[in-house]
Design an enzyme around this catalytic site. Structure first.
Site, PDB file in Angstrom:
ATOM      1  N   GLU A 294      42.012  82.341  51.148  1.00 18.90           N
ATOM      2  CA  GLU A 294      42.804  82.330  49.918  1.00 18.90           C
ATOM      3  C   GLU A 294      42.030  81.602  48.827  1.00 18.90           C
ATOM      4  OE1 GLU A 294      47.248  82.201  49.981  1.00 18.90           O
ATOM      5  OE2 GLU A 294      46.870  80.220  49.123  1.00 18.90           O
TER       6      GLU A 294
ATOM      7  N   HIS B 257      50.009  83.276  45.900  1.00 15.77           N
ATOM      8  CA  HIS B 257      50.682  82.086  46.434  1.00 15.77           C
ATOM      9  C   HIS B 257      51.667  81.495  45.406  1.00 15.77           C
ATOM     10  CE1 HIS B 257      50.093  78.798  49.684  1.00 15.77           C
ATOM     11  NE2 HIS B 257      51.324  78.746  49.200  1.00 15.77           N
TER      12      HIS B 257
ATOM     13  N   ARG C 153      51.703  81.541  55.780  1.00 12.58           N
ATOM     14  CA  ARG C 153      50.297  81.177  55.611  1.00 12.58           C
ATOM     15  C   ARG C 153      49.445  82.352  56.069  1.00 12.58           C
ATOM     16  NH1 ARG C 153      51.691  78.047  52.537  1.00 12.58           N
ATOM     17  NH2 ARG C 153      51.398  75.797  52.451  1.00 12.58           N
TER      18      ARG C 153
END
Ligand SMILES: NC(=O)c1ccc[n+]([C@@H]2O[C@H](COP(=O)([O-])OP(=O)(O)OC[C@H]3O[C@@H](n4cnc5c(N)ncnc54)[C@H](O)[C@@H]3O)[C@@H](O)[C@H]2O)c1
Length: 332
Positions: A271, A290, A243
């Site tokens: 993000e 991602h 993360r």
């Protein structure tokens, strides 16, 4: 005829058909009496009230709304939440466990693609393949002295999580020297994994590649900050498939801008990174949006795991992806 338990799917409608293609949906409908043909995205939908009243098994997935106390009140017969994705934290909280509802996650099925992705990135980063590809595109061909190999490299693994442990196993099998840092890992277990257990500072000081696999928790926020980035040896690579919040993005951008270290990031904080963020422009920073976890053809794995879990639940067998309340705080 065997009585099927009433079930509902709750997840993004656009994703559900990929997670449960027709053959898996048939298996699901064989194990459960599906109260609606489509997944629900909204527990407040008045049309759902009657179905919630009788549902016993919720099959959840990405974008499942949170199972709040009012939703649980409306679903008094609920016995299991079987999640066809990784983390359950967005929709399951203590109130679900307090009502004796069994919870399962397909995090194991989601881990495989992340492990494969991480190993691929570590291999390519060790060869400096990303920078060399840029140079090649600009017309340059590397001399012998500009080429790098992976033999003898030390990889520092932050987090002996589900994914972290699998990454360690693959690295050890591949001949890498592996260091691991995780406050919850017993030293005997680290030895079994074939990794040397060290604290985070030593991990940073001694690794050629630092790969992050800890969950996003208050105590992992900016675990890799300016000071720890400065501990990394020259030429080290930070790989983050965990993360974005584990790393101080601004400090990472400053460190990479010097050219002293490189980064390969599948996750960022924020993000997505805003257009114009310094990390986007650096030639030694390689970012993907991602994609390490199950994507495209891989999301079927999540449905397969969830359907098998539903089948185990209705057969009264042990759930392989069971999530327990006491683990929830530490899990991704
Ligand atoms: N990029 C992707 O697409 C993708 C997909 C899946 C998972 N992830 C991320 O990968 C990471 C690992 O996922 P997982 O399912 O293996 O996690 P997990 O649920 O197994 O993680 C829990 C474990 O992390 C370790 N841990 C907890 N606190 C720690 C700390 N302070 N320092 C070091 N280790 C600590 C402990 O061993 C704990 O048991 C998470 O950050 C998750 O969000 C990313």
């Amino acid at each position: 005829m065997r009585q099927r338990r009433p079930g509902l799917m709750a997840m993004s409608r656009s994703v559900a058909p990929a997670v449960f293609p027709p053959d898996l949906l048939t298996r699901l409908a064989d194990a459960l009496e599906l109260l609606a043909p489509e997944a629900t995205e909204d527990f407040d939908d008045p049309a759902l009230r009657e179905r919630l009243a009788s549902v016993e098994v919720l099959v959840t997935g990405w974008s499942c709304p949170r199972l709040t106390a009012p939703v649980l009140d409306a679903a008094p017969r609920l016995r299991a939440v079987i999640h066809a994705a990784g983390s359950v934290k967005a929709h399951v909280g203590a109130e679900v466990f307090a009502r004796g509802v069994a919870v399962s996650s397909a995090a194991d099925a989601n881990a495989g693609p992340v492990v494969d992705y991480t190993l691929a990135v570590i291999t390519l980063a060790g060869k400096r393949a990303f920078g060399l590809a840029n140079a090649y595109a600009a017309g340059r061909f590397p001399r012998f002295a500009q080429r790098h190999g992976n033999d003898g490299r030390t990889v520092g693994v932050l987090g002996a999580s589900r994914i972290g442990r699998r990454v360690i196993a693959r690295l050890v099998a591949g001949g890498y020297r592996v260091l691991v840092s995780d406050p919850y890992l017993e030293s005997a277990h680290a030895a079994e994994l074939g990794a040397e257990q060290v604290d985070v500072d030593e991990l940073c000081r001694r690794c050629d590649v630092l790969t992050l696999h800890a969950p996003q928790l208050p105590e992992t926020h900016h675990l890799i900050d300016e000071r720890r980035l400065a501990l990394l040896p020259d030429g080290a690579v930070v790989v983050n498939t965990a993360r974005g919040s584990l790393v101080d993005s601004d400090a990472l951008a400053r460190a990479c801008a010097t050219g002293r270290i490189d980064a390969c990031l599948d996750v960022t904080d924020p993000e997505p990174l805003p257009v114009g963020h310094p990390l986007r422009a650096l030639p030694n920073v390689w970012i993907t949006p991602h994609v390490a976890g199950a994507q495209g053809s891989e999301v079927r794995r999540l449905g397969e795991f969830a359907v098998a879990e539903v089948e185990r639940f209705v057969a009264g067998q042990r759930l392989l992806g069971a999530v327990h309340i006491d683990q929830l705080q530490l899990l991704a």
